[in-house]
Design an enzyme around this catalytic site. Structure first.
Site, PDB file in Angstrom:
ATOM      1  N   ARG A   1      -2.165  10.827   6.071  1.00  0.00           N
ATOM      2  CA  ARG A   1      -2.302   9.476   6.693  1.00  0.00           C
ATOM      3  C   ARG A   1      -1.814   8.512   5.469  1.00  0.00           C
ATOM      4  O   ARG A   1      -2.403   8.731   4.290  1.00  0.00           O
ATOM      5  CB  ARG A   1      -3.777   9.282   7.131  1.00  0.00           C
ATOM      6  CG  ARG A   1      -4.099   7.670   7.423  1.00  0.00           C
ATOM      7  CD  ARG A   1      -5.411   7.822   7.802  1.00  0.00           C
ATOM      8  NE  ARG A   1      -6.585   7.830   6.794  1.00  0.00           N
ATOM      9  CZ  ARG A   1      -6.636   6.738   6.191  1.00  0.00           C
ATOM     10  NH1 ARG A   1      -6.593   5.602   6.143  1.00  0.00           N
ATOM     11  NH2 ARG A   1      -7.872   6.951   5.082  1.00  0.00           N
TER      12      ARG A   1
ATOM     13  N   LEU B   1     -15.479   5.834  -3.420  1.00  0.00           N
ATOM     14  CA  LEU B   1     -14.033   5.378  -3.281  1.00  0.00           C
ATOM     15  C   LEU B   1     -13.655   4.211  -4.320  1.00  0.00           C
ATOM     16  O   LEU B   1     -14.493   3.193  -4.477  1.00  0.00           O
ATOM     17  CB  LEU B   1     -13.936   5.121  -1.776  1.00  0.00           C
ATOM     18  CG  LEU B   1     -12.192   4.815  -1.499  1.00  0.00           C
ATOM     19  CD1 LEU B   1     -11.518   6.016  -1.634  1.00  0.00           C
ATOM     20  CD2 LEU B   1     -12.260   4.297  -0.192  1.00  0.00           C
TER      21      LEU B   1
ATOM     22  N   ARG C   1      -0.822   9.549  -0.670  1.00  0.00           N
ATOM     23  CA  ARG C   1      -2.172  10.055  -1.246  1.00  0.00           C
ATOM     24  C   ARG C   1      -2.447  11.525  -1.631  1.00  0.00           C
ATOM     25  O   ARG C   1      -2.876  11.758  -2.700  1.00  0.00           O
ATOM     26  CB  ARG C   1      -3.391   9.668  -0.222  1.00  0.00           C
ATOM     27  CG  ARG C   1      -3.752   8.186  -0.288  1.00  0.00           C
ATOM     28  CD  ARG C   1      -4.547   7.926   0.713  1.00  0.00           C
ATOM     29  NE  ARG C   1      -4.969   6.575   0.674  1.00  0.00           N
ATOM     30  CZ  ARG C   1      -5.740   5.773   1.236  1.00  0.00           C
ATOM     31  NH1 ARG C   1      -6.444   6.444   2.543  1.00  0.00           N
ATOM     32  NH2 ARG C   1      -5.986   4.499   1.500  1.00  0.00           N
TER      33      ARG C   1
ATOM     34  N   GLN D   1      -7.517  14.816   3.904  1.00  0.00           N
ATOM     35  CA  GLN D   1      -6.845  13.810   2.863  1.00  0.00           C
ATOM     36  C   GLN D   1      -7.935  13.583   1.524  1.00  0.00           C
ATOM     37  O   GLN D   1      -9.125  13.430   2.079  1.00  0.00           O
ATOM     38  CB  GLN D   1      -6.609  12.400   3.426  1.00  0.00           C
ATOM     39  CG  GLN D   1      -6.249  11.481   2.460  1.00  0.00           C
ATOM     40  CD  GLN D   1      -5.499  10.315   3.029  1.00  0.00           C
ATOM     41  OE1 GLN D   1      -6.151   9.146   3.412  1.00  0.00           O
ATOM     42  NE2 GLN D   1      -4.265  10.001   3.157  1.00  0.00           N
TER      43      GLN D   1
ATOM     44  N   GLU E   1      -7.259   2.012  -2.999  1.00  0.00           N
ATOM     45  CA  GLU E   1      -6.009   2.163  -3.501  1.00  0.00           C
ATOM     46  C   GLU E   1      -5.568   0.510  -3.546  1.00  0.00           C
ATOM     47  O   GLU E   1      -4.271   0.408  -4.266  1.00  0.00           O
ATOM     48  CB  GLU E   1      -5.059   2.598  -2.077  1.00  0.00           C
ATOM     49  CG  GLU E   1      -3.490   2.997  -2.418  1.00  0.00           C
ATOM     50  CD  GLU E   1      -3.196   3.781  -1.103  1.00  0.00           C
ATOM     51  OE1 GLU E   1      -3.756   4.721  -0.948  1.00  0.00           O
ATOM     52  OE2 GLU E   1      -1.922   3.557  -0.929  1.00  0.00           O
TER      53      GLU E   1
ATOM     54  N   HIS F   1      -8.549  11.711  -1.163  1.00  0.00           N
ATOM     55  CA  HIS F   1      -8.021  10.334  -1.678  1.00  0.00           C
ATOM     56  C   HIS F   1      -8.166  10.573  -3.362  1.00  0.00           C
ATOM     57  O   HIS F   1      -8.728  11.018  -3.854  1.00  0.00           O
ATOM     58  CB  HIS F   1      -9.136   9.299  -1.630  1.00  0.00           C
ATOM     59  CG  HIS F   1      -8.612   7.955  -1.777  1.00  0.00           C
ATOM     60  ND1 HIS F   1      -8.510   7.469  -3.082  1.00  0.00           N
ATOM     61  CD2 HIS F   1      -8.357   7.006  -0.764  1.00  0.00           C
ATOM     62  CE1 HIS F   1      -7.975   5.988  -2.707  1.00  0.00           C
ATOM     63  NE2 HIS F   1      -7.959   5.525  -1.631  1.00  0.00           N
TER      64      HIS F   1
ATOM     65  N   HIS G   1     -11.916  12.322   1.533  1.00  0.00           N
ATOM     66  CA  HIS G   1     -11.882  10.991   2.107  1.00  0.00           C
ATOM     67  C   HIS G   1     -11.715  10.722   3.699  1.00  0.00           C
ATOM     68  O   HIS G   1     -12.179  10.167   4.470  1.00  0.00           O
ATOM     69  CB  HIS G   1     -10.776  10.247   1.489  1.00  0.00           C
ATOM     70  CG  HIS G   1     -10.569   8.760   1.789  1.00  0.00           C
ATOM     71  ND1 HIS G   1     -11.756   7.914   1.796  1.00  0.00           N
ATOM     72  CD2 HIS G   1      -9.536   7.901   2.406  1.00  0.00           C
ATOM     73  CE1 HIS G   1     -11.493   6.915   2.137  1.00  0.00           C
ATOM     74  NE2 HIS G   1     -10.062   6.694   2.606  1.00  0.00           N
TER      75      HIS G   1
ATOM     76  N   PHE H   1       0.910  -1.230  -0.033  1.00  0.00           N
ATOM     77  CA  PHE H   1      -0.132  -0.103   0.056  1.00  0.00           C
ATOM     78  C   PHE H   1       0.823   1.214   0.019  1.00  0.00           C
ATOM     79  O   PHE H   1       1.826   1.039   0.354  1.00  0.00           O
ATOM     80  CB  PHE H   1      -0.809   0.019   1.390  1.00  0.00           C
ATOM     81  CG  PHE H   1      -2.385   0.126   0.599  1.00  0.00           C
ATOM     82  CD1 PHE H   1      -2.897  -0.803   0.226  1.00  0.00           C
ATOM     83  CD2 PHE H   1      -3.036   1.149   1.408  1.00  0.00           C
ATOM     84  CE1 PHE H   1      -4.459  -0.706  -0.076  1.00  0.00           C
ATOM     85  CE2 PHE H   1      -4.304   1.336   1.128  1.00  0.00           C
ATOM     86  CZ  PHE H   1      -5.280   0.394   0.355  1.00  0.00           C
TER      87      PHE H   1
END
Lengths: 255, 606
Positions: free
Chosen positions: B418, B253, B312, B237, B256, B239, B383, B124
């Site tokens: 994050r 969403l 991100r 954030q 990822e 995304h 997000h 990730f």
């Protein structure tokens, strides 16, 4: 579908037994789902129209309703899949008491779940307290764990919907839940007596309506209910097993 | 029908507000510590936003790559957060996440496996090694269901479809809360020795968001009104990959995990533009050619990660840059392609459906796109908020005694940005800690006094929308706020826009006082929307004011008038506090010096 089309809706409104269909119209654009239309109607002409929703992506199972008579998630029902030449009807689920408009009281489901014996794992496989499981073995129960608890399977099940046997039947959702526990590679509990007596799995006559409406495409009847029925039959009704039990000392239930 | 201003009283040792991952984990822990626990949630149990989490839960189990350990996870988290993190939280998080994940297995979670039968971990963004335990792309559902199914046997008093309106204080301390049940519209007073806020985020302040209706900043606003500090509110954030078409699904969403499984980002010219802009901080860890990137996602331990898996904030800005430069996709995003892996693996269609089942269905059913055959169109979506209630790293107690916070509504762990997967582990680690310390606080402190006058006033205020003469439509006000924040305090910010944002919020605040609602109190979404406005407006103002105060670009906060990082602003958190006159004050809080051990870890990890 052309964009910017005006569409009529018949939405069932009211509380308890005092309900009626009311007509609304709103403009539908490309890609809209039924839940979008309901939100638009709320903002434009019916601010107090009650409906449940959360994720709007088919993952939380909150916006269950009946669209043109078919149980469905409103967020996953595209307007361009519906016949728009006549009003689109939206009603709440029928197997549960209505609170208001499209919102029903589904608390019964939570009570049923709570009485099913919880997960009870075998001792860890490794000294560090962890377990070893093969992917192929977890996949069987993973199918059941996809359930988003939308309760559409409960809504469509005739034992609940037509016959109202909520007092002695757990419904497909809870058979899927029980199957996930019973087929969990680590679980050691036995829930067959509860399945037979409290949750009345025998009432299911495998019409597969639940499987058809499941938005997660869980093969409820074939993969969950039928294997559980077989286990119940083996445990309680198999004549050979009964015979063995007479001659053999009583043993613990399947571990 | 109406019940006037009467209310029902409840008494608990610990009251937990919010039943996502953090709230459930806190409830389970507080209950295990012997506390009588009340759990209040706006939705039905098990529907909270945690259910949406897809990719996985980050924990340095080292099952796939044994070089991983808490020290690497700690340094990844700090780097991702641009060192504004509460380092104590980042340390505890990295150390405790593995136990919290294994505990889920003990409670029945069924995560995907390695060939030798252990918990499988995937790559990730921003994580040096494969670290995310997962179940396909529905990890959040697995987690919330596991906690829910365990929690219902723990003797919790669950109040489903209740909203908390006000925290009640006795002197400095929080001693209870006023709420109402959404189904019947009746008021309830919850007396509690300690309260845990676990209300999630603020996404509904923006027009394009991956968040559900519940994300109206309730915990942030309740804590602020009770006098607690909020910190890092400028860090939101966006995304990088939300759906952009059709319009009705804009913002939903796209995990990822698509990129973790080898998905690549291309512009309208077919170019993998992420290779063009790799930040210095990550140059050594990032592949500089496509082949190495592919080897990384297929498990080659010597390969470096592809630039699609950069943090991100960076990926989102690169996408904005492509679309602004006229190289976007037809509907204003860029292309995310996983179908190309057919060049690399046999039976790629089945492989994609197995690895990304929800994504497959989401695009198939909502956009009519088969992701095994064609690329998706994606663009940034609001997000997550890194900022939130300022808490003590060990206990999760806010600056108000007896008031705890965990999960997204708390600040600290993530700093300026994050890492994906770190929020699910955040929920577990700090949910548990909040529950444990709230239970201890509840034991050490007796009951407080609940002032009936405060309750009466709060009830009157919440019923005002039914009685006033105003003509403002609460839905309309919410839409206007979402437009305002999207346009003026969005991904790319500048002073003039944000000043307009602040002014716009103040104006909407005035109009919200005239919001009118029809009908009665039973499950009335118009009323619910009117009541949510107060919280949304408070968090919006806090975001805008914090963002104005930070005159640099860092992590999730990007200012085109100050596009560079400013080392002079590398050592403080922006703190928002309510003054005694009720105005919003912004100040800068120095970050405490890090321990030598942790400094060494960061140096060592490079």
């Amino acid at each position: 579908m052309s964009s910017g089309k005006t569409v009529s809706f018949w939405i069932s409104r009211g509380e308890g037994d005092r309900t009626e269909f009311k007509e609304y119209s709103t403009t539908i654009t490309e890609g809209m789902v039924v839940l979008d239309a309901v939100h638009q109607i709320q903002a434009e002409s019916a601010p107090d129209l009650a409906c449940r929703w959360n994720c709007k992506a088919g993952k939380c199972g909150s916006c269950s309703a009946e669209v043109n008579g078919k149980p469905a998630l409103m967020c996953m029902t595209r307007m361009n899949d519906l016949d728009l030449s006549q009003p689109v009807s939206i009603e709440p689920m029928k197997a549960f008491p209505r609170i208001r408009d499209l919102v029903t009281d589904v608390s019964w489901n939570y009570a049923v779940k709570e009485r099913i014996k919880k997960f009870n794992p075998r001792a860890p496989d490794s000294p560090d307290g962890t377990w070893r499981m093969q992917q192929a073995d977890v996949e069987r129960a993973q199918e059941f764990r996809k359930c988003i608890e939308c309760f559409l399977c409960q809504d469509v099940c005739h034992v609940l919907r037509e016959h109202g046997r909520h007092d002695r039947f757990g419904g497909p959702r809870h058979f899927v839940y029980t199957a996930a526990l019973e087929m969990h590679p680590l679980d050691t509990e036995n829930r067959l007596k509860g399945l037979k007596d409290t949750d009345g799995i025998g009432y299911c006559n495998i019409t597969k309506c639940c499987t058809k409406v499941c938005p997660e495409h869980i093969t409820i009847t074939d993969n969950a209910i039928i294997p559980l029925k077989e286990r119940v039959a083996d445990e309680f009704y198999d004549p050979l097993t009964k015979l063995f039990r007479i001659f053999k000392p009583k043993r613990e239930p399947r571990r | 029908m109406e019940q006037g201003s009467s209310y029902t009283s409840h008494k608990h040792d610990v009251l937990v507000i919010g039943a996502g991952g953090a709230g459930l984990r806190a409830s389970i822990e507080a209950s295990a510590c012997g506390a009588k626990v009340g759990l209040v949630c706006k939705s039905l149990l098990g529907k909270a936003h945690t259910v949406m989490a897809e990719g996985g839960v980050a924990a340095a189990l080292g099952n796939v790559d044994d070089r991983d350990n808490w020290r690497v996870h700690f340094s990844d988290t700090m780097r991702g957060g641009q060192y504004l993190n509460n380092w104590r939280m980042a340390e505890l998080h990295a150390k405790e996440a593995p136990d919290r994940v294994r505990e889920l297995e003990k409670w029945g979670a069924l995560m995907d496996r390695t060939p030798d039968g252990r918990i499988l971990q995937r790559n990730f963004g921003g994580h040096r090694y494969p670290r995310l335990a997962h179940v396909g792309d529905r990890t959040g559902l697995e987690m919330i269901r596991t906690l829910q199914d365990h929690g219902i046997h723990q003797g919790l008093d669950v109040f489903m479809e209740y909203t908390v309106l006000e925290l009640i204080k006795d002197g400095d301390r929080v001693v209870g809360a006023l709420g109402y049940d959404r189904e019947r519209g009746r008021f309830h007073v919850f007396q509690a020795n300690a309260i845990v806020l676990a209300t999630g985020g603020i996404g509904r302040a923006y027009k394009i968001t991956s968040n559900s209706w519940e994300y109206t900043g309730d915990g942030h606003a309740l804590a602020y009104l009770a006098g607690a500090d909020l910190a890092d509110m400028e860090f939101i954030q966006f995304h990088p990959t939300g759906m952009v078409w059709p319009p009705s699904v804009k913002g939903i969403l796209v995990t990822e995990g698509v990129r973790g499984e080898g998905g690549v980002l291309r512009n309208s010219q077919g170019k993998r533009f992420m290779f063009d802009d790799i930040p210095d901080l990550y140059k050594d860890q990032t592949a500089d050619n496509e082949e190495e990137g592919w080897r990384y996602v297929t498990g080659d331990k010597d390969a470096r990660r592809p630039p699609e898996l950069l943090t991100r904030d960076h990926v989102a800005r690169c996408i904005v840059n492509e679309t602004k430069s006229g190289r976007g996709s037809p509907h204003g995003g860029v292309f995310l392609d996983i179908s190309w892996v057919k060049e690399k693996i046999k039976d790629s269609e089945a492989h994609i459906r197995k690895k990304l089942p929800s994504m497959y269905h989401q695009f198939k059913e909502l956009a009519g796109i088969d992701i095994t055959k064609e690329p998706m169109e994606v663009g940034p979506t609001t997000h997550y908020i890194m900022g939130g209630i300022r808490v003590d790293g060990d206990t999760q107690m806010s600056t108000v005694p007896g008031l705890f916070a965990a999960g997204e509504c708390a600040s600290g762990l993530h700093g300026a940005n994050r890492l994906g997967g770190n929020s699910l582990s955040d929920l577990l680690v700090f949910g548990k800690r909040a529950g444990e310390h709230a239970a201890a606080f509840a034991t050490e402190h007796g009951e407080g006094d609940i002032d009936a006058n405060v309750i009466g006033a709060a009830i009157d205020e919440s019923l005002a929308p039914f009685e006033r003469e105003g003509d403002e439509n609460p839905y309309q006000l919410q839409y206007e706020l979402q437009d305002l924040m999207q346009d003026h305090v969005g991904i790319v910010r500048n002073e003039a826009d944000m000043m307009k944002g602040v002014a716009g919020v103040r104006e909407l605040e005035e109009r919200a006082k005239k919001a009118r609602v029809d009908g009665h109190r039973e499950f009335n979404p118009g009323w619910h929307t009117a009541l949510d406005l107060r919280n949304l407006l408070i968090v919006s103002e806090a975001i805008a004011r914090s963002a104005l105060d930070r005159t640099e670009s860092r992590g999730g906060h990007f200012r085109e008038d100050f596009p560079a990082k400013d080392e002079g602003q590398a050592n403080h958190n922006t703190v928002v506090r309510r003054s005694s006159e009720g105005s919003m004050n912004v100040s800068r809080q120095q970050i405490a010096a890090m321990s030598d051990e942790l400094i060494d870890i960061i140096k060592e990890m490079g």
